[in-house]
Design a protein around this motif. Structure first.
Motif, PDB file in Angstrom:
ATOM      1  N   PHE A  17       0.278  -7.147  -2.527  1.00  0.00           N
ATOM      2  CA  PHE A  17      -0.631  -6.430  -1.442  1.00  0.00           C
ATOM      3  C   PHE A  17      -1.902  -6.859  -1.453  1.00  0.00           C
ATOM      4  CE2 PHE A  17       3.156  -3.718  -1.980  1.00  0.00           C
ATOM      5  CZ  PHE A  17       3.530  -3.613  -0.708  1.00  0.00           C
ATOM      6  N   SER A  40       0.837  -2.971   7.032  1.00  0.00           N
ATOM      7  CA  SER A  40       1.385  -3.884   5.719  1.00  0.00           C
ATOM      8  C   SER A  40       1.622  -2.669   4.562  1.00  0.00           C
ATOM      9  CB  SER A  40       0.293  -4.725   5.504  1.00  0.00           C
ATOM     10  OG  SER A  40      -0.913  -4.406   5.603  1.00  0.00           O
ATOM     11  N   ILE A  41       0.420  -2.404   3.685  1.00  0.00           N
ATOM     12  CA  ILE A  41       0.614  -1.759   2.667  1.00  0.00           C
ATOM     13  C   ILE A  41       1.045  -0.169   2.854  1.00  0.00           C
ATOM     14  CG2 ILE A  41      -1.710  -1.011   2.485  1.00  0.00           C
ATOM     15  CD1 ILE A  41      -1.164  -1.270  -0.743  1.00  0.00           C
ATOM     16  N   GLY A  42       1.787   0.342   2.446  1.00  0.00           N
ATOM     17  CA  GLY A  42       2.210   1.662   2.644  1.00  0.00           C
ATOM     18  C   GLY A  42       1.323   2.788   2.214  1.00  0.00           C
ATOM     19  N   LYS A 109       3.026   4.834  -9.085  1.00  0.00           N
ATOM     20  CA  LYS A 109       2.889   3.330  -9.561  1.00  0.00           C
ATOM     21  C   LYS A 109       2.594   3.141 -11.020  1.00  0.00           C
ATOM     22  CE  LYS A 109       0.507  -0.894  -8.001  1.00  0.00           C
ATOM     23  NZ  LYS A 109      -0.776  -1.283  -7.135  1.00  0.00           N
ATOM     24  N   ASN A 188      12.320   0.998  -0.804  1.00  0.00           N
ATOM     25  CA  ASN A 188      10.953   0.111  -0.478  1.00  0.00           C
ATOM     26  C   ASN A 188      11.571  -1.125  -0.948  1.00  0.00           C
ATOM     27  OD1 ASN A 188       8.625  -0.973   0.056  1.00  0.00           O
ATOM     28  ND2 ASN A 188       7.556  -0.006  -1.870  1.00  0.00           N
ATOM     29  N   TYR A 219      10.196   8.077  -2.040  1.00  0.00           N
ATOM     30  CA  TYR A 219      10.128   8.403  -0.418  1.00  0.00           C
ATOM     31  C   TYR A 219      11.201   9.212  -0.116  1.00  0.00           C
ATOM     32  CZ  TYR A 219       7.282   4.186  -0.714  1.00  0.00           C
ATOM     33  OH  TYR A 219       6.416   3.299  -0.717  1.00  0.00           O
ATOM     34  N   LYS A 250       3.219   9.704  -0.703  1.00  0.00           N
ATOM     35  CA  LYS A 250       3.923   9.702   0.365  1.00  0.00           C
ATOM     36  C   LYS A 250       4.277  10.920   1.171  1.00  0.00           C
ATOM     37  CE  LYS A 250       3.391   5.554  -1.303  1.00  0.00           C
ATOM     38  NZ  LYS A 250       3.302   4.130  -0.711  1.00  0.00           N
ATOM     39  N   ARG A 384       8.304  -6.570   6.570  1.00  0.00           N
ATOM     40  CA  ARG A 384       8.376  -5.055   6.547  1.00  0.00           C
ATOM     41  C   ARG A 384       7.278  -4.490   7.202  1.00  0.00           C
ATOM     42  NH1 ARG A 384       6.490  -1.641   1.432  1.00  0.00           N
ATOM     43  NH2 ARG A 384       4.679  -1.845   2.370  1.00  0.00           N
TER      44      ARG A 384
HETATM   45  C1  MLT Z   1       3.914  -0.389  -0.605  1.00  0.00           C
HETATM   46  O1  MLT Z   1       3.409  -0.529   0.366  1.00  0.00           O
HETATM   47  O2  MLT Z   1       5.014  -0.781  -0.941  1.00  0.00           O
HETATM   48  C2  MLT Z   1       3.658   0.794  -1.334  1.00  0.00           C
HETATM   49  O3  MLT Z   1       2.485   1.515  -0.917  1.00  0.00           O
HETATM   50  C3  MLT Z   1       2.731   0.415  -2.648  1.00  0.00           C
HETATM   51  C4  MLT Z   1       2.545   1.472  -3.561  1.00  0.00           C
HETATM   52  O4  MLT Z   1       2.948   2.502  -3.241  1.00  0.00           O
HETATM   53  O5  MLT Z   1       1.904   1.092  -4.504  1.00  0.00           O
END
Ligand code: MLT
Length: 404
Positions: A17, A40-42, A109, A188, A219, A250, A384
């Motif tokens: 990321f 991109s990043i979640g 994480k 993911n 998730y 999330k 993704r």
């Molecule tokens: C992701 O985009 O895969 C996640 O947001 C990364 C994370 O949760 O560290």
């Protein structure tokens, strides 16, 4: 003379990321006139819900008075939060859980990365391919992954479980026998899920071979279909073979305030040693507890208002997921995910590699995705997209991609 941990030198490039973010920054610097949309990043885009904000304000006010001020939090978490977690995330689903099996942390994480501390470096680790890179990179840092083979883009000591279109992006039991198995459902990056019966197969397998499952359920709040388990402990025997990780990032938008927890059941033992006790020892030694005000905010997620408001927020993101899925399918792309997860996994067109398509999307549509190959070799040929953007940006991004 001191020596560094040379395992770090084996890691290829930078963290996925970080590379994606750098490419976006470079593009924006070169094209200041363009509006770039980041899918991109979640990372969430909606503000914390009112119930959480009220709890944060109240707890902050408590910190302003000597009668109610709090210093170090209990290192394993405040009981008020551990009790709310047990009651709502487990008892409500018919899963027996005690508060001393819950370890509150600053996010899933960190827990995913730190859990390896309680396992020997000799363990063989199995990961899905593609996979959340933290599992792979942290095992590499610990010396458990062997060497990185740039040709195959695989680590020599890891067991890869391909998750491809042919198997519905669900891993099959590996041919080589692992000691530690990482599973993440809803997944993911692919957004795929497994049924309770499929997950039971993994639990039975782990029990049979004496492996431990590290189950990332970050998730679970996005599950919309019946028969998709919210916790691995819904499966028989899982408490004797599985550790589960959960995140408030999330399900309640805590990416910027940080809160998560890990479940290490007391039944989980190896050679007469309790993993619960090992993790408590590790947590107590290396962590001083998530902040009081953040744990109060976490508790508010479980109030009736908190539940209702966070459910609405999840529905907002899942509407984005639907827009992405349907919009891309209409434009002729092959897509999956986005039904029980906030991620959409799209096949790259015209035989482009993941990074080639990433560049094309950035240059032509000014949309940033995450290249599937960054999640592992079986992610090659995929990209993704996340549903965590704003509705307006999501609509605009899909319109731009459709016109490409
Ligand atoms: C992701 O985009 O895969 C996640 O947001 C990364 C994370 O949760 O560290």
């Amino acid at each position: 003379m001191f020596k560094i941990n040379e395992e770090y030198l084996k890691l290829p490039g930078s963290y996925l990321f970080s590379t994606v973010a750098r490419k976006q920054r470079e593009f924006e610097a070169a094209h200041p006139d363009k509006k770039v949309i980041r899918l991109s990043i979640g990372d969430v885009t909606q503000p914390l819900v009112p119930a959480v904000i009220d709890a944060l304000k109240k707890a902050t006010e408590e910190m302003a008075h000597k009668e109610t001020f709090r210093g170090y939090a209990p290192d394993l978490g405040y009981d008020f939060l551990r009790e709310a977690i047990c009651k709502n995330d487990f008892h409500a689903r018919g899963v027996q859980m005690d508060t001393d099996e819950i370890f509150v942390s600053d996010g899933a994480k960190s827990d995913c990365g730190n859990i390896g501390d309680i396992f020997s470096v000799d363990n063989r680790v199995a990961v899905c391919d593609p996979v959340y890179p933290v599992y792979v990179d942290t095992n590499a840092m610990a010396g458990r992954a062997g060497n990185y083979d740039a040709f195959t883009e695989k680590w020599t000591n890891l067991i890869y479980m391909p998750c491809m279109q042919e198997n519905g992006f669900a891993p099959e039991l590996p041919k080589e026998e692992p000691d530690i198995i990482y599973l993440c459902f809803p997944n993911n990056p692919t957004g795929a899920t497994v049924t309770k019966a499929q997950l039971q197969t993994w639990v039975d397998y782990a029990l049979r071979i004496g492996a431990v499952i590290i189950y990332d359920a970050a998730y679970e709040a996005y599950i919309s279909e019946d028969d998709v388990p919210h916790s691995i402990y819904e499966c028989d025997g899982a408490k004797a073979c599985a550790i589960e990780m959960r995140s408030f990032s999330k399900c309640a938008g805590f990416t910027g305030v940080r809160l998560g927890y890990t479940v290490v059941p007391k039944e989980l033992m190896q050679d007469g040693v309790s993993l619960n006790a090992l993790w408590a020892r590790r947590h107590g030694t290396k962590f001083n507890g998530a902040p009081y005000i953040i744990q109060r905010a976490g508790e508010a997620v479980y109030t009736p208002e908190g539940k209702r408001q966070t459910r609405e927020q999840i529905a907002y993101y899942m509407n984005n997921a639907r827009i992405i899925r349907e919009g891309l399918a209409k434009a002729g792309y092959s897509v999956s995910g986005g039904i029980n997860a906030p991620y959409i996994w799209m096949k790259t067109p015209d035989g482009l590699t993941s990074w080639e398509f990433f560049d094309r999307l950035l240059e032509e549509a000014n949309v940033v995705g995450t290249p599937g190959s960054g999640f592992g070799p079986s992610g090659e040929g995929y990209l993704r997209l996340t549903a965590f953007g704003t509705l307006e940006n999501t609509l605009e991004a899909i319109e731009r991609i459709s016109k490409m």
